[in-house]
Design a protein around this motif. Structure first.
Motif, PDB file in Angstrom:
ATOM      1  N   PRO A  37       0.799  -1.240   0.000  1.00 14.09           N
ATOM      2  CA  PRO A  37       0.000   0.000   0.000  1.00 14.09           C
ATOM      3  C   PRO A  37       0.828   1.285   0.000  1.00 14.09           C
ATOM      4  N   GLY A  38       2.096   1.212   0.409  1.00 12.75           N
ATOM      5  CA  GLY A  38       2.943   2.402   0.363  1.00 12.75           C
ATOM      6  C   GLY A  38       3.171   2.897  -1.056  1.00 12.75           C
ATOM      7  N   MET A  39       3.178   1.981  -2.020  1.00  9.97           N
ATOM      8  CA  MET A  39       3.393   2.360  -3.422  1.00  9.97           C
ATOM      9  C   MET A  39       2.270   3.248  -3.940  1.00  9.97           C
ATOM     10  N   GLU A  40       1.064   3.042  -3.402  1.00 10.31           N
ATOM     11  CA  GLU A  40      -0.111   3.760  -3.906  1.00 10.31           C
ATOM     12  C   GLU A  40      -0.011   5.266  -3.644  1.00 10.31           C
ATOM     13  N   VAL A 348       4.464  -2.330  13.999  1.00 12.89           N
ATOM     14  CA  VAL A 348       4.606  -0.960  14.517  1.00 12.89           C
ATOM     15  C   VAL A 348       4.131   0.042  13.461  1.00 12.89           C
ATOM     16  N   PRO A 349       3.542   1.156  13.895  1.00 15.41           N
ATOM     17  CA  PRO A 349       3.050   2.152  12.937  1.00 15.41           C
ATOM     18  C   PRO A 349       4.192   2.843  12.209  1.00 15.41           C
ATOM     19  N   ALA A 364       8.527  -1.020   1.406  1.00 16.98           N
ATOM     20  CA  ALA A 364       8.824  -2.446   1.228  1.00 16.98           C
ATOM     21  C   ALA A 364       7.863  -3.284   2.070  1.00 16.98           C
ATOM     22  N   GLY A 365       8.248  -3.540   3.351  1.00 11.86           N
ATOM     23  CA  GLY A 365       7.436  -4.403   4.204  1.00 11.86           C
ATOM     24  C   GLY A 365       6.395  -3.636   4.976  1.00 11.86           C
ATOM     25  N   VAL A 366       5.345  -3.183   4.279  1.00 12.01           N
ATOM     26  CA  VAL A 366       4.264  -2.442   4.943  1.00 12.01           C
ATOM     27  C   VAL A 366       2.907  -3.010   4.528  1.00 12.01           C
ATOM     28  N   ASP A 371      -7.536   0.528  10.456  1.00 11.63           N
ATOM     29  CA  ASP A 371      -7.931   1.915  10.223  1.00 11.63           C
ATOM     30  C   ASP A 371      -7.299   2.499   8.961  1.00 11.63           C
ATOM     31  N   GLY A 372      -6.625   1.651   8.173  1.00  8.93           N
ATOM     32  CA  GLY A 372      -6.033   2.109   6.925  1.00  8.93           C
ATOM     33  C   GLY A 372      -4.683   2.779   7.069  1.00  8.93           C
ATOM     34  N   ARG A 373      -4.078   2.691   8.259  1.00  6.20           N
ATOM     35  CA  ARG A 373      -2.759   3.290   8.462  1.00  6.20           C
ATOM     36  C   ARG A 373      -1.673   2.280   8.121  1.00  6.20           C
TER      37      ARG A 373
END
Length: 423
Positions: A37-40, A348-349, A364-366, A371-373
């Motif tokens: 989701p970080g890529m988005e 961890v956030p 990478a590893g997210v 809550d979508g965070r």
């Protein structure tokens, strides 16, 4: 109408590839499978198809009319994804299953180099504990122990004493720490010198080298701790002279791609040469059949031409055009979960990270929590990269970004780029 491209993989390397493809201009849409989701955050689409599900990937490409596919990681390459794509009439950039053996088996790579006089460390291959221990005792330390197959960058032990070497062999043969990758072991002479990574775009016997980079493999500052998949990188590498790079191109990359073609396993895709500059000239530590991670995240930002247009040219038998930043430096640091690379603590956030136009965050590893965070989901979480006039300035910029974050539950090295002279 621009091209649509599918990238296979989920890490920071694939984020950097997708970002570079979009930056070029000839691509309108990039999707990464499975991505993260970080890529988005960069306008990159993702689709939850596992990289090992070849049939689903092929159907997705056909149903959505992608122009071509870029295969990022080593496992789908070694499992023959490019062969399966091509059999379905899909253009895919990456080596065949047969050519990907150059990474899939260290013994295959060493034999190839031996046959063709490509400079590398002397070695022996063993398939059992007793013979390998006897060789270590006879040879002495320092010595290098490598699991033959894929071990996610963690199957190598540089043993400065015999007991460390024997423990590494126990891990491979008794504890089966690397599974099938440890059915055989390659034991190499230790080489002295600075390491560097030379990646090239390859089509058969033609190749186009990229700027070199230097990776930092150990987990902790001062090159201490266990080997990881890489904790940071920078490019260029000012302490490696142009004469060494030229020798590496002429004595290593060219004869390797020619040898692969001559032996019926021609290579198309990214050939990664992990090299060491010894007193006798550059020698091969390892080959990979794909972009290095994290080197990709500091090399591709130096590209000033259109990556997608060049890869399309390679796939279509046309001459590609690659241009690179002539000066300046690019440096980046991995933020990893506590415990990496062994007992990884996830969940961890991820803090919000603010960067300027000369910097970027590659995820990478997210994953997302309820809550979508963004939260950490594996060992290497993200990569902060910046470009600057020189390595010291780049270091200062990256660490100014990282040092102000709350990284509770995560860690990073504080000395990426320290081996570079004060350029």
């Amino acid at each position: 109408m621009g091209q649509k491209v599918l990238v296979i993989g989920s890490g920071a390397r694939e984020h950097a590839i997708a970002h570079a493809l979009l930056r070029g201009g000839s691509v309108d849409e990039v999707t990464v499978a499975p991505g993260n989701p970080g890529m988005e955050l960069d306008g990159i689409r993702t689709t939850q198809i596992d990289e090992s599900n070849h049939a689903a990937l092929i159907a997705f490409v056909q149903d959505n009319h992608y122009d071509w596919v870029f295969v990022g990681p080593e496992v789908p390459l070694i499992e023959g994804l490019v062969d399966d794509m091509e059999a379905a009439g899909i253009k895919a950039f990456g080596p065949s299953k047969a050519a990907a053996q150059i990474e899939g088996s260290k013994d295959f790579a060493k034999r190839l180099m031996e046959r063709h006089g490509i400079p590398t460390a002397r070695y022996r291959t063993f398939d059992n504990l007793d013979d390998s221990i006897a060789y270590v005792r006879e040879h002495g330390a320092p010595i290098v122990i490598k699991a033959d197959g894929l071990a996610a960058g963690k199957g190598v032990t540089v043993a400065m004493d015999e007991d460390t070497a024997v423990k590494a062999l126990d891990d491979i043969f008794i504890d089966h720490r690397f599974g099938n990758a440890g059915a055989k072991v390659v034991i190499e002479d230790y080489l002295e010198g600075q390491e560097f990574s030379l990646m090239s775009f390859v089509r058969g016997t033609e190749f186009w080298p990229m700027p070199i980079a230097q990776d930092h493999k150990r987990a902790w500052d001062g090159d201490k701790g266990p080997n990881t998949g890489g904790m940071g990188a920078y490019s260029p590498v000012p302490q490696i002279g142009n004469d060494v790079i030229e020798a590496a191109i002429n004595d290593i990359v060219r004869p390797t791609v020619e040898a692969m073609a001559a032996e019926g396993t021609p290579f198309t895709g990214i050939l990664y040469a992990g090299l060491i500059a010894t007193a006798q000239g550059p020698k091969v530590i390892e080959f990979n059949a794909r972009f290095g991670d994290p080197e990709t995240e500091v090399v591709l930002p130096r590209l000033t031409s259109d990556l997608a247009a060049s890869i399309s040219a390679i796939l279509n038998g046309v001459e590609p055009q690659f241009t690179w930043v002539e000066d300046g430096a690019t440096l980046g640091v991995v933020l990893a979960s506590d415990g990496y690379p062994t007992d990884v603590v996830t969940g961890v956030p991820i803090p919000d990270i603010t960067v300027d136009s000369d910097s970027h965050v590659y995820y990478a590893g997210v994953t997302n929590d309820d809550d979508g965070r963004l939260i950490a989901s594996s060992g290497r979480v993200l990569f902060v990269e910046t470009s600057a006039p020189d390595i010291r300035t780049a270091q200062g910029k990256v660490y100014a970004i990282l040092d102000r974050l709350d990284v509770t539950g995560m860690f990073y090295r504080h000395d990426i780029g320290a081996k570079a002279p004060n350029a």
